[in-house]
Design a protein around this motif. Structure first.
Motif, PDB file in Angstrom:
ATOM      1  N   LEU A  33      -2.919   1.080  -6.089  1.00 42.93           N
ATOM      2  CA  LEU A  33      -3.838   1.174  -4.760  1.00 42.93           C
ATOM      3  C   LEU A  33      -5.134   1.616  -4.849  1.00 42.93           C
ATOM      4  O   LEU A  33      -5.264   2.807  -5.250  1.00 42.93           O
ATOM      5  CB  LEU A  33      -3.024   1.432  -3.724  1.00 42.93           C
ATOM      6  CG  LEU A  33      -1.613   0.511  -3.455  1.00 42.93           C
ATOM      7  CD1 LEU A  33      -0.870   0.926  -2.069  1.00 42.93           C
ATOM      8  CD2 LEU A  33      -2.042  -0.874  -3.075  1.00 42.93           C
ATOM      9  N   GLN A  37      -7.113   1.461   0.356  1.00 40.73           N
ATOM     10  CA  GLN A  37      -5.683   0.872   0.545  1.00 40.73           C
ATOM     11  C   GLN A  37      -4.902   2.096   0.790  1.00 40.73           C
ATOM     12  O   GLN A  37      -3.960   1.727   1.785  1.00 40.73           O
ATOM     13  CB  GLN A  37      -5.208   0.146  -0.668  1.00 40.73           C
ATOM     14  CG  GLN A  37      -6.068  -1.211  -0.719  1.00 40.73           C
ATOM     15  CD  GLN A  37      -5.759  -2.041  -2.112  1.00 40.73           C
ATOM     16  OE1 GLN A  37      -5.819  -1.461  -3.132  1.00 40.73           O
ATOM     17  NE2 GLN A  37      -5.490  -3.301  -2.089  1.00 40.73           N
ATOM     18  N   ASP A  40      -5.327   3.302   4.220  1.00 39.92           N
ATOM     19  CA  ASP A  40      -4.864   2.351   5.322  1.00 39.92           C
ATOM     20  C   ASP A  40      -3.229   2.712   5.276  1.00 39.92           C
ATOM     21  O   ASP A  40      -2.694   2.584   6.597  1.00 39.92           O
ATOM     22  CB  ASP A  40      -5.212   1.010   5.093  1.00 39.92           C
ATOM     23  CG  ASP A  40      -6.801   0.620   5.400  1.00 39.92           C
ATOM     24  OD1 ASP A  40      -7.333   1.503   6.172  1.00 39.92           O
ATOM     25  OD2 ASP A  40      -7.146  -0.373   4.827  1.00 39.92           O
ATOM     26  N   ARG A  41      -2.922   2.640   4.162  1.00 37.90           N
ATOM     27  CA  ARG A  41      -1.174   2.603   4.198  1.00 37.90           C
ATOM     28  C   ARG A  41      -0.675   4.179   4.672  1.00 37.90           C
ATOM     29  O   ARG A  41       0.347   3.824   5.635  1.00 37.90           O
ATOM     30  CB  ARG A  41      -0.874   2.598   2.918  1.00 37.90           C
ATOM     31  CG  ARG A  41       0.716   2.328   2.439  1.00 37.90           C
ATOM     32  CD  ARG A  41       1.166   0.758   2.769  1.00 37.90           C
ATOM     33  NE  ARG A  41       0.487  -0.111   1.885  1.00 37.90           N
ATOM     34  CZ  ARG A  41       0.879  -0.779   0.790  1.00 37.90           C
ATOM     35  NH1 ARG A  41       2.269  -0.137   0.429  1.00 37.90           N
ATOM     36  NH2 ARG A  41       0.461  -1.453   0.165  1.00 37.90           N
ATOM     37  N   LYS A  44      -1.009   3.884   8.472  1.00 41.06           N
ATOM     38  CA  LYS A  44       0.117   3.242   9.109  1.00 41.06           C
ATOM     39  C   LYS A  44       1.445   3.921   9.107  1.00 41.06           C
ATOM     40  O   LYS A  44       2.134   3.680  10.105  1.00 41.06           O
ATOM     41  CB  LYS A  44       0.294   1.755   8.151  1.00 41.06           C
ATOM     42  CG  LYS A  44       1.488   0.836   8.739  1.00 41.06           C
ATOM     43  CD  LYS A  44       1.499  -0.660   8.138  1.00 41.06           C
ATOM     44  CE  LYS A  44       2.578  -1.360   8.878  1.00 41.06           C
ATOM     45  NZ  LYS A  44       2.600  -2.705   8.213  1.00 41.06           N
ATOM     46  N   THR A 157       0.602   9.859   0.115  1.00 42.18           N
ATOM     47  CA  THR A 157       0.951   8.486   0.904  1.00 42.18           C
ATOM     48  C   THR A 157       2.435   8.183   0.479  1.00 42.18           C
ATOM     49  O   THR A 157       3.174   7.784   1.621  1.00 42.18           O
ATOM     50  CB  THR A 157      -0.046   7.176   0.547  1.00 42.18           C
ATOM     51  OG1 THR A 157      -1.240   7.584   0.666  1.00 42.18           O
ATOM     52  CG2 THR A 157       0.512   6.190   1.094  1.00 42.18           C
ATOM     53  N   TRP A 158       2.892   8.123  -0.546  1.00 42.73           N
ATOM     54  CA  TRP A 158       4.172   7.913  -0.742  1.00 42.73           C
ATOM     55  C   TRP A 158       5.241   8.893  -0.197  1.00 42.73           C
ATOM     56  O   TRP A 158       6.351   8.606   0.059  1.00 42.73           O
ATOM     57  CB  TRP A 158       4.753   7.296  -2.188  1.00 42.73           C
ATOM     58  CG  TRP A 158       4.909   8.183  -3.508  1.00 42.73           C
ATOM     59  CD1 TRP A 158       3.829   8.581  -4.269  1.00 42.73           C
ATOM     60  CD2 TRP A 158       5.724   9.432  -3.531  1.00 42.73           C
ATOM     61  NE1 TRP A 158       4.294   9.520  -4.993  1.00 42.73           N
ATOM     62  CE2 TRP A 158       5.488   9.898  -4.478  1.00 42.73           C
ATOM     63  CE3 TRP A 158       7.044   9.483  -2.877  1.00 42.73           C
ATOM     64  CZ2 TRP A 158       6.085  11.013  -5.343  1.00 42.73           C
ATOM     65  CZ3 TRP A 158       7.760  10.599  -3.428  1.00 42.73           C
ATOM     66  CH2 TRP A 158       7.287  11.275  -4.692  1.00 42.73           C
ATOM     67  N   GLY A 161       5.367   8.443   3.459  1.00 45.16           N
ATOM     68  CA  GLY A 161       6.300   7.141   3.512  1.00 45.16           C
ATOM     69  C   GLY A 161       7.739   7.428   3.330  1.00 45.16           C
ATOM     70  O   GLY A 161       8.579   6.798   4.022  1.00 45.16           O
ATOM     71  N   ASP A 186       6.001  -2.716   3.099  1.00 46.24           N
ATOM     72  CA  ASP A 186       5.084  -1.759   3.447  1.00 46.24           C
ATOM     73  C   ASP A 186       4.857  -0.629   2.232  1.00 46.24           C
ATOM     74  O   ASP A 186       3.796   0.167   2.073  1.00 46.24           O
ATOM     75  CB  ASP A 186       5.332  -1.013   4.688  1.00 46.24           C
ATOM     76  CG  ASP A 186       4.916  -1.754   5.872  1.00 46.24           C
ATOM     77  OD1 ASP A 186       3.901  -2.370   5.963  1.00 46.24           O
ATOM     78  OD2 ASP A 186       5.787  -1.869   6.870  1.00 46.24           O
TER      79      ASP A 186
END
Length: 199
Positions: A33, A37, A40-41, A44, A157-158, A161, A186
């Motif tokens: 990504l 991106q 944004d992720r 979210k 990010t991950w 997440g 997602d």
């Protein structure tokens, strides 16, 4: 600390790109990504976490998550500490492992967890709007070596997440219904662990 060794050589197995290079594999590695991106992720994920945090009954915050000595309260704090540490690294600090062991006081309330989460999300949004390296090429210093901003943003990010996935499962474990603000799609194109929990 995951370590990968071949003979007398070893690396900290924290970066897929470095693992692929170390093993001499003929495959591409690196974020799938773009920085935008990923921004944004992650936004979210944080927004979903902020929605989910206050659903946990306050009398359960001292309960330990499956398989490790970390309380729900500590997890709620840690998932946003991950983002804070990324922003500190972009600001010039070396990302050290110890920062992830930072724990909130034992009397930290749900409201305080949410206030901290809101502040980190606001800091992240401000960082992007006021001069973030949108190419992701900037080099950041970490405990496992120099990493590009793009790579560390993907990891952040991950990482967040994964903890958001865990929080959803903990709510379900405690019998708390929610509308599952995050679904499998997602997490597409992120190097997520297969399991929600280790082992």
């Amino acid at each position: 600390m995951p370590v990968l060794a071949r003979g007398e050589r070893f690396i900290y197995a924290q970066s897929q790109k470095e693992i692929v290079a170390f093993l001499g594999l003929a495959e591409s590695a690196g974020p799938a990504l773009s920085p935008l991106q990923l921004r944004d992720r992650l936004d979210k994920f944080m927004s979903a976490s902020i929605e989910l945090l206050p659903l946990m009954p306050a009398d359960r915050l001292a309960t330990h998550v499956p398989g490790r000595p970390r309380s729900y309260r500590e997890l709620g704090h840690h998932m946003f500490k991950v983002v804070d540490a990324f922003l500190d690294a972009d600001g010039g600090a070396t990302l050290v492992r110890e920062v992830f062991a930072d724990s909130p006081p034992e009397d930290t309330s749900t409201a305080q967890l949410v206030a901290h989460a809101d502040a980190v999300r606001a800091r992240f949004r401000g960082w992007w709007e006021t001069g973030a390296d949108r190419s992701g090429a900037k080099t950041l210093s970490t405990y496992y070596g120099a990493q590009s901003l793009h790579e560390l943003l993907e990891r952040t990010t991950w990482h967040h997440g994964q903890h958001a996935r865990q929080w959803m499962m903990l709510l379900e474990r405690e019998g708390v219904a929610h509308h599952r603000p995050l679904v499998d799609s997602d997490f597409t194109d992120l190097p997520m662990p297969t399991n929600v929990w280790d082992g």
